[in-house]
Design a protein around this motif. Structure first.
Motif, PDB file in Angstrom:
ATOM      1  N   LYS A 145      41.892  37.338  33.404  1.00 18.14           N
ATOM      2  CA  LYS A 145      43.075  37.951  32.819  1.00 18.14           C
ATOM      3  C   LYS A 145      43.487  39.146  33.672  1.00 18.14           C
ATOM      4  O   LYS A 145      42.644  39.893  34.169  1.00 18.14           O
ATOM      5  CB  LYS A 145      42.794  38.408  31.383  1.00 18.14           C
ATOM      6  CG  LYS A 145      42.429  37.270  30.436  1.00 18.14           C
ATOM      7  CD  LYS A 145      42.122  37.816  29.055  1.00 18.14           C
ATOM      8  CE  LYS A 145      41.714  36.687  28.113  1.00 18.14           C
ATOM      9  NZ  LYS A 145      41.361  37.195  26.763  1.00 18.14           N
ATOM     10  N   ALA A 146      44.795  39.323  33.810  1.00 18.69           N
ATOM     11  CA  ALA A 146      45.293  40.402  34.659  1.00 18.69           C
ATOM     12  C   ALA A 146      44.878  41.770  34.131  1.00 18.69           C
ATOM     13  O   ALA A 146      44.626  42.693  34.917  1.00 18.69           O
ATOM     14  CB  ALA A 146      46.815  40.319  34.757  1.00 18.69           C
ATOM     15  N   GLN A 147      44.791  41.912  32.811  1.00 19.76           N
ATOM     16  CA  GLN A 147      44.470  43.225  32.249  1.00 19.76           C
ATOM     17  C   GLN A 147      43.029  43.643  32.484  1.00 19.76           C
ATOM     18  O   GLN A 147      42.666  44.780  32.198  1.00 19.76           O
ATOM     19  CB  GLN A 147      44.761  43.263  30.747  1.00 19.76           C
ATOM     20  CG  GLN A 147      44.036  42.215  29.930  1.00 19.76           C
ATOM     21  CD  GLN A 147      44.895  40.992  29.703  1.00 19.76           C
ATOM     22  OE1 GLN A 147      45.725  40.657  30.557  1.00 19.76           O
ATOM     23  NE2 GLN A 147      44.716  40.342  28.570  1.00 19.76           N
ATOM     24  N   ASN A 148      42.180  42.739  33.002  1.00 20.53           N
ATOM     25  CA  ASN A 148      40.788  43.083  33.292  1.00 20.53           C
ATOM     26  C   ASN A 148      40.509  43.247  34.783  1.00 20.53           C
ATOM     27  O   ASN A 148      39.361  43.420  35.179  1.00 20.53           O
ATOM     28  CB  ASN A 148      39.852  42.012  32.733  1.00 20.53           C
ATOM     29  CG  ASN A 148      39.815  42.012  31.217  1.00 20.53           C
ATOM     30  OD1 ASN A 148      40.100  43.024  30.585  1.00 20.53           O
ATOM     31  ND2 ASN A 148      39.476  40.883  30.630  1.00 20.53           N
ATOM     32  N   VAL A 149      41.535  43.181  35.608  1.00 23.43           N
ATOM     33  CA  VAL A 149      41.365  43.330  37.055  1.00 23.43           C
ATOM     34  C   VAL A 149      41.095  44.790  37.390  1.00 23.43           C
ATOM     35  O   VAL A 149      41.722  45.696  36.840  1.00 23.43           O
ATOM     36  CB  VAL A 149      42.623  42.826  37.792  1.00 23.43           C
ATOM     37  CG1 VAL A 149      42.534  43.130  39.283  1.00 23.43           C
ATOM     38  CG2 VAL A 149      42.788  41.333  37.575  1.00 23.43           C
ATOM     39  N   THR A 150      40.160  45.029  38.307  1.00 25.85           N
ATOM     40  CA  THR A 150      39.853  46.388  38.747  1.00 25.85           C
ATOM     41  C   THR A 150      40.689  46.745  39.970  1.00 25.85           C
ATOM     42  O   THR A 150      41.349  45.885  40.571  1.00 25.85           O
ATOM     43  CB  THR A 150      38.363  46.523  39.085  1.00 25.85           C
ATOM     44  OG1 THR A 150      38.042  45.663  40.189  1.00 25.85           O
ATOM     45  CG2 THR A 150      37.496  46.140  37.890  1.00 25.85           C
ATOM     46  N   LEU A 151      40.623  48.005  40.359  1.00 29.74           N
ATOM     47  CA  LEU A 151      41.429  48.483  41.473  1.00 29.74           C
ATOM     48  C   LEU A 151      41.006  47.843  42.792  1.00 29.74           C
ATOM     49  O   LEU A 151      41.848  47.458  43.611  1.00 29.74           O
ATOM     50  CB  LEU A 151      41.325  50.005  41.554  1.00 29.74           C
ATOM     51  CG  LEU A 151      42.277  50.726  42.512  1.00 29.74           C
ATOM     52  CD1 LEU A 151      43.718  50.342  42.219  1.00 29.74           C
ATOM     53  CD2 LEU A 151      42.097  52.234  42.377  1.00 29.74           C
ATOM     54  N   ALA A 152      39.699  47.722  43.012  1.00 29.40           N
ATOM     55  CA  ALA A 152      39.221  47.096  44.247  1.00 29.40           C
ATOM     56  C   ALA A 152      39.644  45.637  44.321  1.00 29.40           C
ATOM     57  O   ALA A 152      40.023  45.137  45.389  1.00 29.40           O
ATOM     58  CB  ALA A 152      37.701  47.215  44.334  1.00 29.40           C
ATOM     59  N   MET A 153      39.597  44.944  43.199  1.00 28.03           N
ATOM     60  CA  MET A 153      40.025  43.546  43.170  1.00 28.03           C
ATOM     61  C   MET A 153      41.524  43.432  43.429  1.00 28.03           C
ATOM     62  O   MET A 153      41.983  42.495  44.096  1.00 28.03           O
ATOM     63  CB  MET A 153      39.664  42.929  41.825  1.00 28.03           C
ATOM     64  CG  MET A 153      38.168  42.820  41.572  1.00 28.03           C
ATOM     65  SD  MET A 153      37.781  42.434  39.847  1.00 28.03           S
ATOM     66  CE  MET A 153      38.572  40.836  39.683  1.00 28.03           C
ATOM     67  N   ALA A 154      42.301  44.367  42.920  1.00 29.83           N
ATOM     68  CA  ALA A 154      43.743  44.337  43.134  1.00 29.83           C
ATOM     69  C   ALA A 154      44.086  44.543  44.609  1.00 29.83           C
ATOM     70  O   ALA A 154      44.953  43.855  45.156  1.00 29.83           O
ATOM     71  CB  ALA A 154      44.419  45.407  42.278  1.00 29.83           C
ATOM     72  N   ILE A 155      43.400  45.478  45.253  1.00 28.83           N
ATOM     73  CA  ILE A 155      43.652  45.710  46.677  1.00 28.83           C
ATOM     74  C   ILE A 155      43.275  44.477  47.483  1.00 28.83           C
ATOM     75  O   ILE A 155      44.007  44.067  48.400  1.00 28.83           O
ATOM     76  CB  ILE A 155      42.878  46.948  47.150  1.00 28.83           C
ATOM     77  CG1 ILE A 155      43.434  48.207  46.483  1.00 28.83           C
ATOM     78  CG2 ILE A 155      42.953  47.082  48.663  1.00 28.83           C
ATOM     79  CD1 ILE A 155      42.677  49.470  46.826  1.00 28.83           C
ATOM     80  N   SER A 156      42.146  43.880  47.162  1.00 26.82           N
ATOM     81  CA  SER A 156      41.740  42.657  47.851  1.00 26.82           C
ATOM     82  C   SER A 156      42.754  41.538  47.636  1.00 26.82           C
ATOM     83  O   SER A 156      43.096  40.801  48.562  1.00 26.82           O
ATOM     84  CB  SER A 156      40.364  42.213  47.347  1.00 26.82           C
ATOM     85  OG  SER A 156      40.020  40.933  47.844  1.00 26.82           O
ATOM     86  N   GLY A 157      43.266  41.410  46.401  1.00 29.32           N
ATOM     87  CA  GLY A 157      44.263  40.381  46.132  1.00 29.32           C
ATOM     88  C   GLY A 157      45.558  40.622  46.884  1.00 29.32           C
ATOM     89  O   GLY A 157      46.218  39.668  47.314  1.00 29.32           O
TER      90      GLY A 157
END
Length: 214
Positions: free
Chosen positions: A156-168
């Motif tokens: 779920k998008a609401q459980n994504v962390t900052l490091a995961m977002a940068i990687s994505g």
């Protein structure tokens, strides 16, 4: 997801992993440092093996376990994942710190009538606090910066962390400006820098002067 929401998820997961690693690991580390019991050496070897194993070796067991508990896709489940990565190192680090505390200090407290819990809380723990703080900081960094394993436990998008977002962002076509990515990475590093600066003077004073207060 907005930046503040991503940062909140990262702080929840990393701070939770640090607290669990220190709280659960301290008692185990003290037991390994002070007591002799069957399976002690085997347990230490198993923890050392956990430090040496790559995180990918734990993917399937953690996936099955958290799925059976129904918490695989929650922030709490992700916190437990990062706790399992950090605890072996924390236990070995805190065990060495507890072994460095003179046993005579604890024996003196026992002679004065202190219980084992009071002795641990008032004598041993303050003396080992710098090493415990370092172990907690390492556990925090593990949960704060990890992104590769997190995708397995988040859907779920609401459980994504900052490091995961940068990687994505790097791996997708969403990235339209490297300047934005650099700014986001710089903002991600700010909480770590603030925590280190806040604890730096305290940790140095503890290491040099010890826990004795006037």
């Amino acid at each position: 997801m907005p930046f503040l929401a991503l940062l909140r998820n990262s702080l929840i997961v990393s701070a939770g992993a640090a607290l669990l690693s220190v709280a659960l690991g301290a008692s185990m580390a003290y037991a390994f440092a002070r007591y002799r019991f069957p399976g002690r050496r085997l347990g230490l070897f198993g923890l050392l093996l956990g430090v040496l194993l790559p995180p990918v070796a734990l993917m399937v067991p953690l996936y099955l376990l958290l799925s059976a508990l129904g918490i695989r896709t929650t922030l709490f489940g992700l916190t437990l994942v990062y706790t399992s990565f950090a605890m072996p190192f924390c236990i070995w680090n805190m065990r060495a710190a507890f072994q460095a505390v003179a046993l005579e200090l604890e024996e003196s407290a026992f002679l004065d009538g202190a219980s084992p819990w009071v002795t641990f809380w008032r004598i041993t723990l303050p003396l080992a606090l710098p090493a415990i703080a370092v172990a907690g900081l390492i556990a925090f960094l593990i949960g704060y910066s990890e992104f590769a394993m997190g995708w397995l436990f988040v859907d779920k998008a609401q459980n994504v962390t900052l490091a995961m977002a940068i990687s994505g962002m790097v791996q997708s076509s969403y990235l339209d400006s490297w300047a934005n990515l650099a700014a986001l990475a710089l903002m991600m590093s700010l909480p770590v820098v603030v925590i280190f600066l806040a604890a730096q003077r305290y940790l140095i004073n503890r290491l040099l002067l010890g826990p004795v207060e006037s």
